[in-house]
Design a protein around this motif. Structure first.
Motif, PDB file in Angstrom:
ATOM      1  N   ASP A  41     103.946  -8.399  82.898  1.00 14.14           N
ATOM      2  CA  ASP A  41     103.765  -7.722  81.618  1.00 14.14           C
ATOM      3  C   ASP A  41     104.645  -6.499  81.540  1.00 14.14           C
ATOM      4  OD1 ASP A  41     102.005  -9.558  80.647  1.00 14.14           O
ATOM      5  OD2 ASP A  41     100.183  -8.416  81.150  1.00 14.14           O
ATOM      6  N   THR A  42     104.773  -5.778  82.639  1.00 12.79           N
ATOM      7  CA  THR A  42     105.634  -4.588  82.643  1.00 12.79           C
ATOM      8  C   THR A  42     107.090  -4.972  82.408  1.00 12.79           C
ATOM      9  OG1 THR A  42     104.115  -3.490  84.184  1.00 12.79           O
ATOM     10  CG2 THR A  42     106.314  -2.587  84.007  1.00 12.79           C
ATOM     11  N   MET A  43     107.503  -6.026  83.061  1.00 10.83           N
ATOM     12  CA  MET A  43     108.894  -6.480  82.896  1.00 10.83           C
ATOM     13  C   MET A  43     109.137  -7.012  81.469  1.00 10.83           C
ATOM     14  SD  MET A  43     109.305  -8.421  86.555  1.00 10.83           S
ATOM     15  CE  MET A  43     110.981  -8.941  86.199  1.00 10.83           C
ATOM     16  N   LEU A  44     108.157  -7.782  80.924  1.00 10.89           N
ATOM     17  CA  LEU A  44     108.304  -8.323  79.555  1.00 10.89           C
ATOM     18  C   LEU A  44     108.321  -7.196  78.530  1.00 10.89           C
ATOM     19  CD1 LEU A  44     105.880 -11.382  79.810  1.00 10.89           C
ATOM     20  CD2 LEU A  44     108.379 -11.465  79.652  1.00 10.89           C
ATOM     21  N   GLU A  45     107.513  -6.201  78.789  1.00  6.13           N
ATOM     22  CA  GLU A  45     107.484  -5.060  77.862  1.00  6.13           C
ATOM     23  C   GLU A  45     108.807  -4.337  77.861  1.00  6.13           C
ATOM     24  OE1 GLU A  45     104.818  -1.026  77.031  1.00  6.13           O
ATOM     25  OE2 GLU A  45     104.431  -2.291  78.782  1.00  6.13           O
ATOM     26  N   SER A  46     109.400  -4.178  79.091  1.00  6.07           N
ATOM     27  CA  SER A  46     110.704  -3.499  79.150  1.00  6.07           C
ATOM     28  C   SER A  46     111.805  -4.331  78.481  1.00  6.07           C
ATOM     29  CB  SER A  46     111.059  -3.236  80.612  1.00  6.07           C
ATOM     30  OG  SER A  46     111.187  -4.459  81.315  1.00  6.07           O
TER      31      SER A  46
ATOM     32  N   PHE B  91     103.209 -16.303  80.055  1.00  7.64           N
ATOM     33  CA  PHE B  91     103.757 -16.087  81.406  1.00  7.64           C
ATOM     34  C   PHE B  91     102.662 -15.794  82.445  1.00  7.64           C
ATOM     35  CE2 PHE B  91     107.064 -15.047  78.363  1.00  7.64           C
ATOM     36  CZ  PHE B  91     108.176 -15.680  78.882  1.00  7.64           C
ATOM     37  N   HIS B  92     101.372 -15.780  82.082  1.00  9.84           N
ATOM     38  CA  HIS B  92     100.271 -15.491  83.010  1.00  9.84           C
ATOM     39  C   HIS B  92      99.808 -16.767  83.677  1.00  9.84           C
ATOM     40  CE1 HIS B  92      99.061 -11.623  80.597  1.00  9.84           C
ATOM     41  NE2 HIS B  92     100.280 -11.536  81.147  1.00  9.84           N
ATOM     42  N   PRO B  93      99.786 -16.878  85.052  1.00 12.86           N
ATOM     43  CA  PRO B  93      99.323 -18.070  85.756  1.00 12.86           C
ATOM     44  C   PRO B  93      97.796 -18.169  85.702  1.00 12.86           C
ATOM     45  CG  PRO B  93      99.866 -16.372  87.318  1.00 12.86           C
ATOM     46  CD  PRO B  93     100.268 -15.837  85.957  1.00 12.86           C
ATOM     47  N   LEU B  94      97.227 -19.386  85.571  1.00 17.53           N
ATOM     48  CA  LEU B  94      95.788 -19.612  85.489  1.00 17.53           C
ATOM     49  C   LEU B  94      95.429 -20.906  86.210  1.00 17.53           C
ATOM     50  CD1 LEU B  94      95.110 -18.779  81.720  1.00 17.53           C
ATOM     51  CD2 LEU B  94      94.485 -17.361  83.664  1.00 17.53           C
ATOM     52  N   PHE B  95      94.154 -20.944  86.815  1.00 14.36           N
ATOM     53  CA  PHE B  95      93.629 -22.208  87.313  1.00 14.36           C
ATOM     54  C   PHE B  95      93.226 -23.066  86.108  1.00 14.36           C
ATOM     55  CE2 PHE B  95      93.127 -20.197  91.451  1.00 14.36           C
ATOM     56  CZ  PHE B  95      93.402 -21.269  92.298  1.00 14.36           C
ATOM     57  N   PRO B  96      93.383 -24.369  86.222  1.00 10.62           N
ATOM     58  CA  PRO B  96      93.021 -25.215  85.082  1.00 10.62           C
ATOM     59  C   PRO B  96      91.527 -25.128  84.782  1.00 10.62           C
ATOM     60  CG  PRO B  96      93.540 -26.563  87.004  1.00 10.62           C
ATOM     61  CD  PRO B  96      93.973 -25.158  87.330  1.00 10.62           C
ATOM     62  N   GLU B  97      90.657 -24.885  85.820  1.00 14.02           N
ATOM     63  CA  GLU B  97      89.220 -24.759  85.589  1.00 14.02           C
ATOM     64  C   GLU B  97      88.625 -23.878  86.673  1.00 14.02           C
ATOM     65  OE1 GLU B  97      86.739 -28.221  86.647  1.00 14.02           O
ATOM     66  OE2 GLU B  97      88.643 -29.277  86.946  1.00 14.02           O
ATOM     67  N   ASP B  98      87.337 -23.486  86.535  1.00 13.99           N
ATOM     68  CA  ASP B  98      86.633 -22.609  87.479  1.00 13.99           C
ATOM     69  C   ASP B  98      86.259 -23.415  88.729  1.00 13.99           C
ATOM     70  OD1 ASP B  98      85.341 -20.611  88.733  1.00 13.99           O
ATOM     71  OD2 ASP B  98      83.642 -20.488  87.319  1.00 13.99           O
TER      72      ASP B  98
ATOM     73  N   ASP C   7     111.228  -5.911  75.708  1.00 14.27           N
ATOM     74  CA  ASP C   7     110.816  -5.930  74.291  1.00 14.27           C
ATOM     75  C   ASP C   7     110.288  -7.274  73.848  1.00 14.27           C
ATOM     76  OD1 ASP C   7     111.492  -3.263  73.945  1.00 14.27           O
ATOM     77  OD2 ASP C   7     113.563  -3.734  73.404  1.00 14.27           O
ATOM     78  N   VAL C   8     109.617  -8.004  74.808  1.00 16.11           N
ATOM     79  CA  VAL C   8     108.967  -9.261  74.433  1.00 16.11           C
ATOM     80  C   VAL C   8     107.651  -8.900  73.759  1.00 16.11           C
ATOM     81  CG1 VAL C   8     107.933 -11.394  75.279  1.00 16.11           C
ATOM     82  CG2 VAL C   8     110.053 -10.512  76.322  1.00 16.11           C
ATOM     83  N   PRO C   9     107.363  -9.509  72.614  1.00 12.02           N
ATOM     84  CA  PRO C   9     106.136  -9.160  71.892  1.00 12.02           C
ATOM     85  C   PRO C   9     104.902  -9.454  72.755  1.00 12.02           C
ATOM     86  CG  PRO C   9     107.615 -10.382  70.473  1.00 12.02           C
ATOM     87  CD  PRO C   9     108.219 -10.440  71.825  1.00 12.02           C
ATOM     88  N   ALA C  10     103.835  -8.692  72.529  1.00 10.23           N
ATOM     89  CA  ALA C  10     102.612  -8.844  73.291  1.00 10.23           C
ATOM     90  C   ALA C  10     101.976 -10.196  73.091  1.00 10.23           C
ATOM     91  CB  ALA C  10     101.629  -7.727  72.912  1.00 10.23           C
ATOM     92  N   ASP C  11     102.087 -10.776  71.878  1.00  8.86           N
ATOM     93  CA  ASP C  11     101.463 -12.073  71.646  1.00  8.86           C
ATOM     94  C   ASP C  11     102.134 -13.161  72.445  1.00  8.86           C
ATOM     95  OD1 ASP C  11      99.777 -10.801  69.914  1.00  8.86           O
ATOM     96  OD2 ASP C  11     100.947 -11.309  68.118  1.00  8.86           O
TER      97      ASP C  11
ATOM     98  N   MET D 264      97.366 -13.252  91.554  1.00  5.93           N
ATOM     99  CA  MET D 264      97.757 -13.620  90.191  1.00  5.93           C
ATOM    100  C   MET D 264      97.560 -12.461  89.248  1.00  5.93           C
ATOM    101  SD  MET D 264      96.626 -17.595  89.568  1.00  5.93           S
ATOM    102  CE  MET D 264      94.897 -17.264  89.670  1.00  5.93           C
ATOM    103  N   ALA D 265      96.472 -11.689  89.472  1.00  6.77           N
ATOM    104  CA  ALA D 265      96.241 -10.528  88.601  1.00  6.77           C
ATOM    105  C   ALA D 265      97.343  -9.513  88.772  1.00  6.77           C
ATOM    106  CB  ALA D 265      94.875  -9.927  88.935  1.00  6.77           C
ATOM    107  N   ARG D 266      97.730  -9.242  90.060  1.00  9.32           N
ATOM    108  CA  ARG D 266      98.829  -8.303  90.271  1.00  9.32           C
ATOM    109  C   ARG D 266     100.131  -8.833  89.642  1.00  9.32           C
ATOM    110  NH1 ARG D 266      96.307  -7.640  95.347  1.00  9.32           N
ATOM    111  NH2 ARG D 266      97.686  -9.192  96.300  1.00  9.32           N
ATOM    112  N   PHE D 267     100.359 -10.176  89.767  1.00  8.12           N
ATOM    113  CA  PHE D 267     101.575 -10.768  89.173  1.00  8.12           C
ATOM    114  C   PHE D 267     101.586 -10.592  87.666  1.00  8.12           C
ATOM    115  CE2 PHE D 267     103.702 -14.377  87.139  1.00  8.12           C
ATOM    116  CZ  PHE D 267     104.972 -14.271  87.683  1.00  8.12           C
ATOM    117  N   SER D 268     100.424 -10.793  87.014  1.00  9.14           N
ATOM    118  CA  SER D 268     100.348 -10.658  85.555  1.00  9.14           C
ATOM    119  C   SER D 268     100.685  -9.242  85.130  1.00  9.14           C
ATOM    120  CB  SER D 268      98.945 -11.044  85.074  1.00  9.14           C
ATOM    121  OG  SER D 268      98.667 -12.387  85.356  1.00  9.14           O
TER     122      SER D 268
END
Length: 468
Positions: free
Chosen positions: A63-68, A79-86, A70-74, A55-59
């Motif tokens: 991010d590189t693709m979104l930046e290219s 688009f970052h995948p996360l587990f609902p809890e630890d 011109d999607v704003p950083a905020d 997931m970290a590599r995917f993020s």
């Protein structure tokens, strides 16, 4: 039989062992199941970690693709995948529960609770020890009975073996030893036959040389020597290589063994008497035949009984030797000239039937003129009556005083090409023609140095007339 009966106590112990083994197997299976669950939880933890890394590599990639684009950083966090809890606390709680269950099933090391794995193992061990004690007792009874049977069988076998050894086998061994010694003594009997034959041959020679017709110098040759030679040192040296010097050997030490060999064996060997040799050998071997001197106790590891027997019965160090004496001196110790006279006289005196020509090359070598005149000329004058004698010599006594019937003078000249040219002139000693070149003149020149030299020596000697 007592050892064949199974007591009720043993049956009860066996049943208890079976029950507790079944419970132990069940408890161990449950523990194995919990361990497998723990392993699966460990695999889940590893799998989640791997997935989080993905997931970290995917993020990073998104991010590189979104930046290219011109999607704003905020807006990119959506688009970052996360587990609902630890998930770590959940996995830790479940692992702790399984570890606690495994600990309870295993039981404490000291005084484990009833029904736990360690308790069941302890109970099984105690029951098996009780069972083993009973089995050991029965096994001892069985072993003793089997041993008694084996002893009876072995006793019978030993009796049969003793009967065989004391019967044909003992007789065979004794016969073999006797044959070995007989063969050994037979060698010395053959040497005795050789000595007898030599004595008979020497007697024929001695009778001829000591006869009435024999000259004084022939009678000096009548002494022949025949003796038994023993190389005891080489025999002892070979034997010493077989012994382990760290062990006690027959006769104690090698020095004692050598002393006994010189005392017992050497006189018998020197005598050449087979009976003496047999008695001496039996006496010497008696020490080797003692029970405490079994060969494997004093021999080197690489040596064998065969090596010991070959050494003890070795015969090459004993031999019969003979020699011819002239004036009481052995032939080998004479000077070359005297030795030549002795052998030549012996040959000419004994070889009275041969009529073939005899060629002798310079028999005067290493001889003084007096010996040549006194000894050789007489024999050549006698021998030439029945056979032709051809001599190669520079001695005037052999040419003139031996009454040579024909003299051949060889002359060598070097040709221009370097090769020799040999010419021959022959004739009787009385031949004095042509003048100064006749056979007589050439013999005088070659053997005497010429007539002038001959006359000067004659004047020098000043021998009275009629004196030889």
């Amino acid at each position: 039989m007592p050892h064949q009966l199974i007591s009720a106590e043993e049956e009860k112990i066996q049943r208890d062992i079976q029950i507790k083994r079944q419970k132990l197997v069940k408890a161990q299976q449950e523990a194995t199941t919990d361990k497998q669950k723990l392993q699966k939880l460990s695999d889940i933890r590893t799998h989640i970690c791997t997935f989080r890394e993905e997931m970290a590599r995917f993020s990073v990639e998104i991010d590189t693709m979104l930046e290219s684009a011109d999607v704003p950083a905020d807006d990119r966090g959506a688009f970052h995948p996360l587990f609902p809890e630890d998930t770590a606390p959940l996995l830790t709680r479940w692992e702790a529960a399984l570890d606690a269950a495994l600990t309870r099933r295993a039981g404490a090391t000291e005084n484990p609770t009833e029904g736990t794995i360690r308790w069941l193992q302890k109970q099984i061990k105690e029951l098996e020890e009780r069972k083993f004690t009973d089995e050991v007792l029965q096994e001892r009874i069985k072993t003793i009975q089997c041993r008694i049977l084996d002893i009876d069988t072995e006793t019978q076998r030993i009796r049969e073996e003793i009967a065989q050894i004391e019967g044909p086998e003992k007789e065979r061994i004794a016969t073999t030893c006797e044959k070995r010694l007989d063969t050994y003594v037979a060698y010395f009997k053959n040497l005795g036959c050789e000595q007898k034959i030599l004595e008979e041959l020497f007697k024929l020679v001695s009778d001829r040389l000591a006869g009435e017709a024999a000259a004084e110098q022939e009678q000096n040759l009548v002494e022949f020597s025949i003796r038994w030679d023993v190389d005891l040192d080489s025999w002892l040296e070979r034997g010493s290589n077989l012994f382990d010097k760290r062990s006690i050997i027959p006769y104690g030490t090698m020095q004692n063994l050598e002393d006994k060999a010189r005392e017992i064996l050497l006189p018998a060997w020197m005598s050449g008497n087979p009976n003496n040799i047999q008695q001496a050998m039996n006496k010497f071997l008696a020490e080797f035949q003692k029970e405490e001197f079994h060969s494997n106790k004093f021999m080197r590891r690489e040596s064998t009984v065969q090596d010991l027997l070959e050494w003890l019965y070795k015969v090459e160090h004993v031999r019969v030797s003979y020699s011819l004496k002239y004036n009481g001196v052995e032939l080998e110790k004479l000077s070359p000239g005297t030795k030549g006279i002795a052998l030549l006289i012996l040959y000419l005196r004994m070889d009275i039937s041969d009529t073939r020509p005899l060629i002798i090359d310079q028999p005067d070598d290493n001889l003084d003129n007096a010996s040549i005149y006194e000894f050789l000329t007489t024999y050549f004058k006698t021998a030439k009556r029945r056979r032709q004698i051809i001599l190669i010599t520079h001695n005037p006594n052999l040419v003139v005083n031996a009454d040579s019937e024909q003299v051949i003078v060889a002359t060598a000249e070097r040709r221009q090409n370097g090769l020799p040219r040999i010419t021959y002139q022959s004739g009787a000693l009385e031949n004095n023609m042509p003048k100064e070149q006749g056979i007589r003149q050439q013999v005088c020149r070659i053997l005497e140095g010429g007539s002038d030299a001959f006359r000067k020596r004659e004047r020098r000697y000043a021998l009275p007339e009629g004196q030889p």
